[in-house]
Design a protein around this motif. Structure first.
Motif, PDB file in Angstrom:
ATOM      1  N   ARG A 127      44.835  66.821  34.430  1.00  0.00           N
ATOM      2  CA  ARG A 127      44.052  66.596  35.647  1.00  0.00           C
ATOM      3  C   ARG A 127      44.845  65.902  36.749  1.00  0.00           C
ATOM      4  NH1 ARG A 127      38.089  64.617  33.367  1.00  0.00           N
ATOM      5  NH2 ARG A 127      37.670  66.491  32.093  1.00  0.00           N
ATOM      6  N   SER A 128      46.041  65.444  36.444  1.00  0.00           N
ATOM      7  CA  SER A 128      46.844  64.746  37.457  1.00  0.00           C
ATOM      8  C   SER A 128      47.649  65.746  38.279  1.00  0.00           C
ATOM      9  CB  SER A 128      47.790  63.741  36.785  1.00  0.00           C
ATOM     10  OG  SER A 128      48.698  64.416  35.926  1.00  0.00           O
ATOM     11  N   ILE A 129      48.020  65.341  39.491  1.00  0.00           N
ATOM     12  CA  ILE A 129      48.857  66.182  40.347  1.00  0.00           C
ATOM     13  C   ILE A 129      50.304  66.010  39.906  1.00  0.00           C
ATOM     14  CG2 ILE A 129      49.593  66.659  42.701  1.00  0.00           C
ATOM     15  CD1 ILE A 129      46.973  65.571  43.696  1.00  0.00           C
ATOM     16  N   LYS A 130      50.927  67.114  39.547  1.00  0.00           N
ATOM     17  CA  LYS A 130      52.256  67.086  38.938  1.00  0.00           C
ATOM     18  C   LYS A 130      53.318  67.561  39.936  1.00  0.00           C
ATOM     19  CE  LYS A 130      50.084  69.402  35.864  1.00  0.00           C
ATOM     20  NZ  LYS A 130      48.773  68.766  36.005  1.00  0.00           N
ATOM     21  N   PRO A 169      65.716  69.504  34.911  1.00  0.00           N
ATOM     22  CA  PRO A 169      64.868  69.016  36.014  1.00  0.00           C
ATOM     23  C   PRO A 169      64.069  67.796  35.561  1.00  0.00           C
ATOM     24  CG  PRO A 169      64.678  71.395  35.734  1.00  0.00           C
ATOM     25  CD  PRO A 169      65.412  70.877  34.534  1.00  0.00           C
ATOM     26  N   MET A 170      63.474  67.099  36.506  1.00  0.00           N
ATOM     27  CA  MET A 170      62.854  65.817  36.180  1.00  0.00           C
ATOM     28  C   MET A 170      61.388  65.789  36.590  1.00  0.00           C
ATOM     29  SD  MET A 170      64.126  61.969  37.195  1.00  0.00           S
ATOM     30  CE  MET A 170      63.691  62.081  38.926  1.00  0.00           C
ATOM     31  N   ARG A 171      60.566  65.325  35.674  1.00  0.00           N
ATOM     32  CA  ARG A 171      59.159  65.082  35.998  1.00  0.00           C
ATOM     33  C   ARG A 171      59.061  63.834  36.860  1.00  0.00           C
ATOM     34  NH1 ARG A 171      55.837  66.018  30.298  1.00  0.00           N
ATOM     35  NH2 ARG A 171      56.452  68.212  29.955  1.00  0.00           N
ATOM     36  N   MET A 172      58.409  63.967  38.006  1.00  0.00           N
ATOM     37  CA  MET A 172      58.347  62.859  38.954  1.00  0.00           C
ATOM     38  C   MET A 172      57.181  61.913  38.683  1.00  0.00           C
ATOM     39  SD  MET A 172      60.962  63.516  40.824  1.00  0.00           S
ATOM     40  CE  MET A 172      60.712  62.416  42.214  1.00  0.00           C
ATOM     41  N   VAL A 173      56.120  62.423  38.059  1.00  0.00           N
ATOM     42  CA  VAL A 173      54.900  61.632  37.852  1.00  0.00           C
ATOM     43  C   VAL A 173      54.348  61.932  36.463  1.00  0.00           C
ATOM     44  CG1 VAL A 173      54.269  61.477  40.300  1.00  0.00           C
ATOM     45  CG2 VAL A 173      53.585  63.482  38.977  1.00  0.00           C
ATOM     46  N   GLY A 174      53.140  61.421  36.194  1.00  0.00           N
ATOM     47  CA  GLY A 174      52.459  61.724  34.941  1.00  0.00           C
ATOM     48  C   GLY A 174      52.158  63.203  34.814  1.00  0.00           C
ATOM     49  N   TRP A 210      50.859  70.323  41.569  1.00  0.00           N
ATOM     50  CA  TRP A 210      50.058  71.223  40.743  1.00  0.00           C
ATOM     51  C   TRP A 210      49.014  70.384  40.020  1.00  0.00           C
ATOM     52  CZ3 TRP A 210      49.372  76.292  40.458  1.00  0.00           C
ATOM     53  CH2 TRP A 210      48.768  76.852  39.331  1.00  0.00           C
ATOM     54  N   ASP A 211      47.744  70.662  40.295  1.00  0.00           N
ATOM     55  CA  ASP A 211      46.670  69.825  39.753  1.00  0.00           C
ATOM     56  C   ASP A 211      45.934  70.479  38.591  1.00  0.00           C
ATOM     57  OD1 ASP A 211      45.487  71.809  41.182  1.00  0.00           O
ATOM     58  OD2 ASP A 211      44.225  70.506  42.423  1.00  0.00           O
ATOM     59  N   ARG A 212      46.465  71.567  38.066  1.00  0.00           N
ATOM     60  CA  ARG A 212      45.869  72.218  36.898  1.00  0.00           C
ATOM     61  C   ARG A 212      46.802  72.058  35.703  1.00  0.00           C
ATOM     62  NH1 ARG A 212      44.512  76.312  40.801  1.00  0.00           N
ATOM     63  NH2 ARG A 212      45.973  77.821  39.926  1.00  0.00           N
TER      64      ARG A 212
END
Length: 268
Positions: A110-113, A101-106, A243-245
């Protein structure tokens, strides 16, 4: 405007260079194999007015063919980066099993993942059905050759064949060509094939439960399968809706070792 065939060095991120190709000959010869954009309207008081319609008029089918040729050239120019495999890019052989699977963002705490991942249960069931389909046809052909076919009648098999061959063919035609692509590939390129695979999965389950106990438990099985699919979707929904945690809290959702949910397994 044109895009050259040569790629820029590392400081240009390997992208193609876009340049302007003026018509110095004065013959308005705007046709060229590497020209992708044409300036159809330009206002300049020092340039005499001219009717450009005779240069830009074209045929629909000619445009369609040229568009697909240029799209193919552009796609092939998107060369893969072996250093990004598994972290962003992936190969087609890994798609049916949802290996990377691929991480879409940082991925900071604290960032929304957002994580590009499907419903693993449906994904793997779809892969099993699609991979086993040609093998099952081979087994049935051998059984029919020996006069011990599992089908009660020829019409029953033809009913299965007429529907399943279209669905499996749709999966194969949307999946197999990617093995011959030279461009960069991502997991979401498998989604069109997955669509046909899920339809084949539903068809196979319907045929199975209709034949088992004469379809007595068909509706109960449909409810059970739908319930499991919904539960798994809700379980993995944080990846879909964000997910922001800290990602460590989702460690239980790492069903395969190759899933970089909370560990940076493929750091570049």
């Amino acid at each position: 405007m044109r895009v050259g065939s040569q790629h820029l060095p590392t400081w240009g991120w390997g992208q193609s260079e876009v340049t302007c190709l003026p018509d110095k000959s004065g013959k308005k010869n705007v046709k060229s194999n590497d020209v992708l954009w044409y300036i159809e309207h330009n206002v300049n008081p020092r340039v005499p007015k001219d009717d450009m319609s005779r240069y830009v008029s074209s045929n629909f089918f000619v445009d369609m063919i040229q568009l697909n040729i240029e799209m193919g050239k552009t796609n092939n120019a998107l060369s893969p980066d072996v250093n990004k495999y598994n972290v962003l890019e992936s190969r087609p052989e890994s798609w049916p099993l949802l290996t990377y699977p691929m991480r879409m963002v940082g991925w900071g705490d604290r960032s929304i993942k957002y994580y590009e991942i499907g419903n693993p249960v449906l994904w793997w069931a779809c892969a099993a059905v699609c991979f086993l389909y040609p093998l099952r046809l081979l087994v049935w052909a051998l059984q029919a050759r020996r006069g011990c076919s599992r089908w009660r009648s020829v019409s029953e098999f033809l009913d299965f064949w007429d529907n399943s061959k279209f669905l499996w063919g749709g999966w194969a035609l949307h999946y197999i060509p990617f093995f011959f692509f030279g461009r960069v590939l991502y997991l979401h390129h498998y989604l069109p094939a997955l669509y046909f695979g899920l339809l084949l999965l539903a068809f196979e389950l319907d045929m199975f439960f209709k034949s088992w106990r004469r379809g007595r438990y068909l509706h109960l099985a449909a409810l059970g399968i739908g319930f499991v699919a919904c539960v798994v979707f809700l379980y993995f929904s944080p990846f879909t809706y964000g997910w922001d945690r800290p990602a460590k809290e989702l460690a239980g959702r790492r069903w395969l070792r190759t899933w970089n949910i909370y560990e940076d397994l493929y750091a570049m």
